[in-house]
Design a protein around this motif. Structure first.
Motif, PDB file in Angstrom:
ATOM      1  N   ASP A   1       8.026   0.624   8.946  1.00  0.00           N
ATOM      2  CA  ASP A   1       6.650   0.369   8.530  1.00  0.00           C
ATOM      3  C   ASP A   1       6.069   1.479   7.663  1.00  0.00           C
ATOM      4  O   ASP A   1       4.962   1.359   7.180  1.00  0.00           O
ATOM      5  CB  ASP A   1       5.755   0.162   9.760  1.00  0.00           C
ATOM      6  CG  ASP A   1       6.008  -1.179  10.425  1.00  0.00           C
ATOM      7  OD1 ASP A   1       6.664  -2.023   9.799  1.00  0.00           O
ATOM      8  OD2 ASP A   1       5.554  -1.359  11.563  1.00  0.00           O
TER       9      ASP A   1
ATOM     10  N   ILE B   1       3.853  -5.053   7.822  1.00  0.00           N
ATOM     11  CA  ILE B   1       2.888  -5.032   8.920  1.00  0.00           C
ATOM     12  C   ILE B   1       3.630  -5.555  10.132  1.00  0.00           C
ATOM     13  O   ILE B   1       4.069  -6.713  10.152  1.00  0.00           O
ATOM     14  CB  ILE B   1       1.652  -5.917   8.656  1.00  0.00           C
ATOM     15  CG1 ILE B   1       0.820  -5.369   7.514  1.00  0.00           C
ATOM     16  CG2 ILE B   1       0.798  -6.036   9.917  1.00  0.00           C
ATOM     17  CD1 ILE B   1      -0.392  -6.213   7.171  1.00  0.00           C
ATOM     18  N   GLY B   2       3.800  -4.703  11.118  1.00  0.00           N
ATOM     19  CA  GLY B   2       4.522  -5.111  12.323  1.00  0.00           C
ATOM     20  C   GLY B   2       5.932  -5.567  12.041  1.00  0.00           C
ATOM     21  O   GLY B   2       6.440  -6.468  12.706  1.00  0.00           O
TER      22      GLY B   2
END
Length: 173
Positions: free
Chosen positions: A11, A19-20
């Motif tokens: 990330d 994102i995630g």
């Protein structure tokens, strides 16, 4: 713990990368592909109306701003995704110009809203319409309609080419 650190390391590619653990591009691009054409079509409709309430006038400009911002984030996140998975050339070429087109549409939308506001104030005061105001309103209305149509087309081309690059190898056709 090692898996969590590996996910965190992935990330760190910047705000437009992941994102995630998921690419930002497909998450944001749908906002741009929906909001920008809807805002452009709304601008066409309100530009053709003889009297537009202030809330509607500035609401369309606000939605144009959201669409322009989403287009910019989609382009930036597309560049980050390209670094990870490669470059679908047609999609990149089509997508790179959309933020500029959206920014120009936002400026045209603001210009239209200001001219329409000045015309509405003139009507409310019962004053005659100056020829320069009439010419400005006609010019900005024609420009808003034409650039809105171009924006819808450009977003369609960019979105379609992205869908083809993503899905055609998987589903055939």
């Amino acid at each position: 713990m090692t898996i969590a650190l590996a996910a965190l390391a992935r990330d760190i590619g910047g705000p437009f990368d992941l994102i995630g653990g998921l690419p930002v591009h497909p998450l944001i691009v749908h906002l741009a592909v929906v909001v920008l054409p809807v805002a452009a079509l709304a601008l066409i409709v309100v530009a053709l109306l003889p009297r537009v309430p202030a809330l509607v006038r500035w609401g369309v400009v606000a939605v144009l701003a959201v669409g322009a911002l989403a287009a910019w984030v989609a382009a930036e996140s597309g560049e980050a995704l390209t670094e990870r998975v490669g470059e679908p050339r047609v999609h990149v070429a089509a997508g790179e110009i959309v933020p500029t087109i959206a920014g120009v549409l936002l400026l045209i939308g603001i210009a239209w809203a200001v001219v329409d506001l000045l015309d509405a104030r003139r009507r409310a005061a019962g004053a005659p319409r100056p020829p320069l105001l009439f010419a400005a309103k006609v010019a900005v209305t024609v420009l808003a309609i034409a650039w809105s149509a171009y924006t819808v087309y450009a977003v369609f081309v960019a979105g379609h080419s992205g869908a083809v690059a993503t899905w055609l190898p998987r589903v055939g056709g």
